[in-house]
Write a protein that holds these residues in place. Structure first.
Motif, mmCIF file in Angstrom:
data_model
loop_
_atom_site.group_PDB
_atom_site.id
_atom_site.type_symbol
_atom_site.label_atom_id
_atom_site.label_comp_id
_atom_site.label_asym_id
_atom_site.label_seq_id
_atom_site.Cartn_x
_atom_site.Cartn_y
_atom_site.Cartn_z
ATOM 1 N N GLY A 149 -21.302 34.455 34.554
ATOM 2 C CA GLY A 149 -22.603 35.102 34.678
ATOM 3 C C GLY A 149 -22.841 36.091 33.548
ATOM 4 O O GLY A 149 -23.943 36.156 32.986
ATOM 5 N N SER A 150 -21.813 36.847 33.188
ATOM 6 C CA SER A 150 -21.946 37.806 32.084
ATOM 7 C C SER A 150 -22.181 37.081 30.773
ATOM 8 O O SER A 150 -22.994 37.511 29.948
ATOM 9 C CB SER A 150 -20.682 38.664 31.973
ATOM 10 O OG SER A 150 -20.506 39.432 33.135
ATOM 11 N N LEU A 195 -25.425 37.505 28.433
ATOM 12 C CA LEU A 195 -25.295 37.895 27.033
ATOM 13 C C LEU A 195 -25.985 36.886 26.125
ATOM 14 O O LEU A 195 -26.667 37.258 25.169
ATOM 15 C CB LEU A 195 -23.821 38.040 26.653
ATOM 16 C CG LEU A 195 -23.525 38.503 25.233
ATOM 17 C CD1 LEU A 195 -24.111 39.894 24.989
ATOM 18 C CD2 LEU A 195 -22.035 38.506 24.983
ATOM 19 N N THR A 196 -25.832 35.605 26.432
ATOM 20 C CA THR A 196 -26.503 34.569 25.648
ATOM 21 C C THR A 196 -28.014 34.711 25.757
ATOM 22 O O THR A 196 -28.728 34.586 24.753
ATOM 23 C CB THR A 196 -26.067 33.172 26.136
ATOM 24 O OG1 THR A 196 -24.653 33.065 26.020
ATOM 25 C CG2 THR A 196 -26.718 32.079 25.318
ATOM 26 N N ASP A 197 -28.499 34.998 26.955
ATOM 27 C CA ASP A 197 -29.938 35.202 27.133
ATOM 28 C C ASP A 197 -30.431 36.391 26.317
ATOM 29 O O ASP A 197 -31.498 36.338 25.699
ATOM 30 C CB ASP A 197 -30.280 35.409 28.604
ATOM 31 C CG ASP A 197 -30.100 34.156 29.442
ATOM 32 O OD1 ASP A 197 -30.013 33.056 28.850
ATOM 33 O OD2 ASP A 197 -30.045 34.285 30.685
ATOM 34 N N VAL A 198 -29.660 37.470 26.317
ATOM 35 C CA VAL A 198 -30.062 38.663 25.571
ATOM 36 C C VAL A 198 -30.053 38.375 24.075
ATOM 37 O O VAL A 198 -30.961 38.785 23.346
ATOM 38 C CB VAL A 198 -29.140 39.852 25.917
ATOM 39 C CG1 VAL A 198 -29.352 41.013 24.967
ATOM 40 C CG2 VAL A 198 -29.374 40.297 27.350
ATOM 41 N N LEU A 199 -29.030 37.654 23.600
ATOM 42 C CA LEU A 199 -28.948 37.366 22.169
ATOM 43 C C LEU A 199 -30.051 36.435 21.698
ATOM 44 O O LEU A 199 -30.483 36.515 20.543
ATOM 45 C CB LEU A 199 -27.573 36.761 21.831
ATOM 46 C CG LEU A 199 -26.398 37.723 21.890
ATOM 47 C CD1 LEU A 199 -25.097 36.973 21.656
ATOM 48 C CD2 LEU A 199 -26.558 38.835 20.872
ATOM 49 N N THR A 200 -30.492 35.551 22.562
ATOM 50 C CA THR A 200 -31.539 34.613 22.163
ATOM 51 C C THR A 200 -32.932 35.156 22.432
ATOM 52 O O THR A 200 -33.920 34.511 22.089
ATOM 53 C CB THR A 200 -31.370 33.266 22.894
ATOM 54 O OG1 THR A 200 -31.414 33.489 24.297
ATOM 55 C CG2 THR A 200 -30.084 32.598 22.498
ATOM 56 N N SER A 201 -33.037 36.328 23.018
ATOM 57 C CA SER A 201 -34.355 36.912 23.302
ATOM 58 C C SER A 201 -34.933 37.499 22.019
ATOM 59 O O SER A 201 -34.336 37.434 20.948
ATOM 60 C CB SER A 201 -34.248 37.958 24.395
ATOM 61 O OG SER A 201 -33.512 39.066 23.937
ATOM 62 N N THR A 206 -13.353 34.264 41.485
ATOM 63 C CA THR A 206 -14.337 35.341 41.446
ATOM 64 C C THR A 206 -14.504 35.865 40.025
ATOM 65 O O THR A 206 -15.637 36.068 39.555
ATOM 66 C CB THR A 206 -13.912 36.487 42.380
ATOM 67 O OG1 THR A 206 -13.752 35.974 43.703
ATOM 68 C CG2 THR A 206 -14.922 37.612 42.385
ATOM 69 N N ALA A 207 -13.385 36.077 39.342
ATOM 70 C CA ALA A 207 -13.449 36.572 37.960
ATOM 71 C C ALA A 207 -14.131 35.553 37.052
ATOM 72 O O ALA A 207 -14.919 35.921 36.179
ATOM 73 C CB ALA A 207 -12.044 36.883 37.450
ATOM 74 N N ARG A 208 -13.833 34.282 37.254
ATOM 75 C CA ARG A 208 -14.445 33.236 36.430
ATOM 76 C C ARG A 208 -15.963 33.216 36.628
ATOM 77 O O ARG A 208 -16.718 33.117 35.660
ATOM 78 C CB ARG A 208 -13.866 31.871 36.776
ATOM 79 C CG ARG A 208 -14.437 30.767 35.898
ATOM 80 C CD ARG A 208 -13.932 29.394 36.250
ATOM 81 N NE ARG A 208 -12.527 29.416 36.616
ATOM 82 C CZ ARG A 208 -11.946 28.482 37.342
ATOM 83 N NH1 ARG A 208 -12.623 27.452 37.775
ATOM 84 N NH2 ARG A 208 -10.677 28.570 37.648
#
Length: 99
Positions: A56-57, A61-67, A49-51
């Motif tokens: 997902g996080s 985060l990658t999506d936000v940084l590349t936006s 579950t943690a993995r």
């Protein structure tokens, strides 16, 4: 001959007691093993579950940084605000501890 039978019976009782103790030990080992396996299965589920949560996080985060640049600037302000809030809370809590 009668004394040999008594001695034999005594040895049989002692052996029976030892076998009974060994049986109880084997049952205790089985119970502990079952309990530990259940605990390990629960831990495996928690780690899975943690993995998935961290994966997902990380993707988010990658999506936000590349936006676009505007979103990135807002994200930096939010991160800076959070860091600043933790620093302020740290000093407030540490000042109460010294009093």
């Amino acid at each position: 001959m009668d004394s040999l039978e008594k001695e034999n019976d005594q040895h049989t009782k002692e052996l029976s007691a030892k076998v009974s103790r060994l049986k109880n030990i084997a049952i205790d080992i089985d119970n502990e093993t079952t309990e530990h396996n259940r605990f390990l299965e629960t831990m495996r589920s928690d780690f899975d579950t943690a993995r998935s949560f961290l994966g997902g996080s990380s993707r988010h985060l990658t999506d936000v940084l590349t936006s676009g640049g505007k979103d990135r600037r807002i994200m930096y302000y939010v991160i800076g605000g959070i860091v600043l809030a933790f620093i302020v809370l740290y000093y407030i809590v540490s000042s109460f501890r010294h009093k």
